[in-house]
Design an enzyme around this catalytic site. Structure first.
Site, PDB file in Angstrom:
ATOM      1  N   GLY A  37      44.705  44.722  37.328  1.00  0.00           N
ATOM      2  CA  GLY A  37      44.382  44.558  38.738  1.00  0.00           C
ATOM      3  C   GLY A  37      43.054  43.837  38.920  1.00  0.00           C
ATOM      4  N   ARG A  98      49.671  41.484  34.798  1.00  0.00           N
ATOM      5  CA  ARG A  98      49.947  42.691  34.025  1.00  0.00           C
ATOM      6  C   ARG A  98      51.037  42.344  33.015  1.00  0.00           C
ATOM      7  NH1 ARG A  98      47.515  46.921  36.535  1.00  0.00           N
ATOM      8  NH2 ARG A  98      47.143  46.772  38.783  1.00  0.00           N
ATOM      9  N   ASP A 128      41.783  50.306  31.391  1.00  0.00           N
ATOM     10  CA  ASP A 128      42.178  50.871  30.102  1.00  0.00           C
ATOM     11  C   ASP A 128      43.424  50.220  29.517  1.00  0.00           C
ATOM     12  OD1 ASP A 128      43.878  51.975  31.968  1.00  0.00           O
ATOM     13  OD2 ASP A 128      43.856  53.985  31.103  1.00  0.00           O
ATOM     14  N   THR A 151      37.545  47.479  37.163  1.00  0.00           N
ATOM     15  CA  THR A 151      38.572  48.216  37.906  1.00  0.00           C
ATOM     16  C   THR A 151      37.910  48.939  39.065  1.00  0.00           C
ATOM     17  OG1 THR A 151      40.098  50.105  37.829  1.00  0.00           O
ATOM     18  CG2 THR A 151      38.323  50.085  36.204  1.00  0.00           C
ATOM     19  N   ASP A 153      38.813  51.628  40.446  1.00  0.00           N
ATOM     20  CA  ASP A 153      39.009  53.077  40.429  1.00  0.00           C
ATOM     21  C   ASP A 153      37.841  53.855  39.819  1.00  0.00           C
ATOM     22  OD1 ASP A 153      41.437  52.835  41.652  1.00  0.00           O
ATOM     23  OD2 ASP A 153      42.624  53.046  39.824  1.00  0.00           O
ATOM     24  N   ASP A 155      37.359  54.794  36.833  1.00  0.00           N
ATOM     25  CA  ASP A 155      37.921  55.899  36.053  1.00  0.00           C
ATOM     26  C   ASP A 155      37.798  55.707  34.545  1.00  0.00           C
ATOM     27  OD1 ASP A 155      39.681  53.785  35.938  1.00  0.00           O
ATOM     28  OD2 ASP A 155      41.493  54.976  36.269  1.00  0.00           O
ATOM     29  N   ARG A 197      44.930  56.108  41.743  1.00  0.00           N
ATOM     30  CA  ARG A 197      46.178  56.743  41.287  1.00  0.00           C
ATOM     31  C   ARG A 197      45.928  57.994  40.457  1.00  0.00           C
ATOM     32  NH1 ARG A 197      49.321  52.330  38.103  1.00  0.00           N
ATOM     33  NH2 ARG A 197      47.181  51.777  37.542  1.00  0.00           N
TER      34      ARG A 197
END
Length: 346
Positions: A37, A98, A128, A151, A153, A155, A197
């Site tokens: 992404g 992707r 990741d 990213t 996120d 995360d 997510r």
């Protein structure tokens, strides 16, 4: 243990001109790609890689369309002018995709393309999933790889923040502020779903900064029914509208939370899913600075002979984290921030 190091010029005087960094590995050409992404700040990272390498006398090869482009051989030389006026742009000038980053035959083709271009190391900007692909190239084909955390996120284990996170929070917060105005005017409940997510970092920051009455994150599987009492208490206190933040990874999502509110209170409740709008737009200053700093450090890492590590930022310093740690170890949300969100919602 995470290795931390902040490269410094031999002369630490603030007025000193930049000096060449040691290059014991003899790196002469590196490649860079963006994968997965897109995230605001990726272009700033690409720019930093190209300009740092150029300053050090190293050529840069840009790989278009991530690992998919690497497998097909979509490579081109990048110079300083190719990255001019890109630091303020969202998305990625190299494009992204992707793909099955570790598919054996594809990975072998990608590694051969890098060898054909005489590439001494690859810098992968992504999350990741992208790091899995980079790790595979290192382990199976001996390609030196460095990962940069790109990213929204936030995360990835091993870095305080990821490239794109700050911008995503600001984008979501701007929407929350606007929706709060409408909610208060119509005495309406707004349930707003933000991205995340598997992690609630964006949701927590937005909830605190946006003054939300409640927040739901994947890390806490609390029953959705608790929101009914929260809304009733808000009305009893005289609030004319309420904002509820939900991370997309929370079971049932924003619609499930809204349905519970509607059924339990009878109040008009609307859902707003912000979605991919959080990925786009011009990166805020914090993302530009973070990306620039990590991009610079990634070139130095390859020159120093490092490989199979992510360059992260910890306590204002550069951290080198094994790529496998970024998916094998879990980065938790701030429990203090979670408590703060609840405390301040009264």
């Amino acid at each position: 243990m995470t290795d931390q190091h902040t490269p410094a010029a031999p002369n630490d005087a603030l007025t000193a001109e930049p000096t060449r960094h040691p290059n014991p590995s003899g790196v002469r050409r590196i490649a860079v790609l963006t994968s997965g992404g897109d995230a605001p700040g990726m272009n700033a990272a690409i720019r930093a890689v190209v300009r740092t390498a150029t300053f050090e006398g190293i050529e840069v090869v840009g790989v278009r369309r991530g690992f998919s482009g690497l497998h097909r051989g979509e490579l081109q030389i990048l110079g300083p002018r190719d990255v001019a006026n890109t630091i303020q742009r969202g998305g990625t000038i190299l494009l992204t995709a992707r793909s099955h980053t570790g598919a054996p035959r594809k990975a072998a083709r990608g590694a051969q393309h890098l060898r054909d271009w005489n590439v001494d190391g690859l810098i992968v900007i992504g999350g990741d999933g992208s790091f899995h692909g980079a790790h595979y190239l290192q382990q199976e084909h001996g390609i030196p790889v460095i990962g940069l955390p790109g990213t929204i996120d936030n995360d990835l284990y091993g870095t305080d923040h990821t490239i794109g996170y700050f911008t995503a929070v600001e984008t979501a917060l701007d929407a929350v502020d606007k929706l709060r105005d409408t909610g208060a005017s119509h005495e309406r409940i707004f349930v707003i779903e933000v991205m995340g997510r598997h992690a609630g970092h964006i949701a927590l920051d937005v909830a605190v900064a946006g003054g939300a009455e409640e927040v739901f994150i994947p890390e806490d599987a609390k029953d959705v029914s608790c929101v009914v009492d929260v809304v009733k208490q808000s009305v009893a206190k005289g609030k004319t509208g309420s904002i509820i933040i939900v991370a997309e990874g929370y079971p049932g999502g924003a619609q499930g939370v809204a349905d519970a509110i509607q059924a339990g209170t009878g109040m008009e409740t609307r859902v707003s899913i912000l979605g991919h709008i959080q990925r786009g737009g011009s990166p805020v200053s914090s993302d530009r600075v973070l990306a620039s700093r990590l991009g610079e450090a990634s070139v130095y890492a390859l020159m120093e002979g490092r490989s199979d590590v992510m360059i992260g930022r910890q306590n204002h310093g550069i951290a080198y984290v094994p790529l496998s740690d970024t998916w094998e170890k879990r980065k938790d949300v701030s429990r203090d921030l979670y408590r703060c969100a609840k405390t301040l919602s009264i």
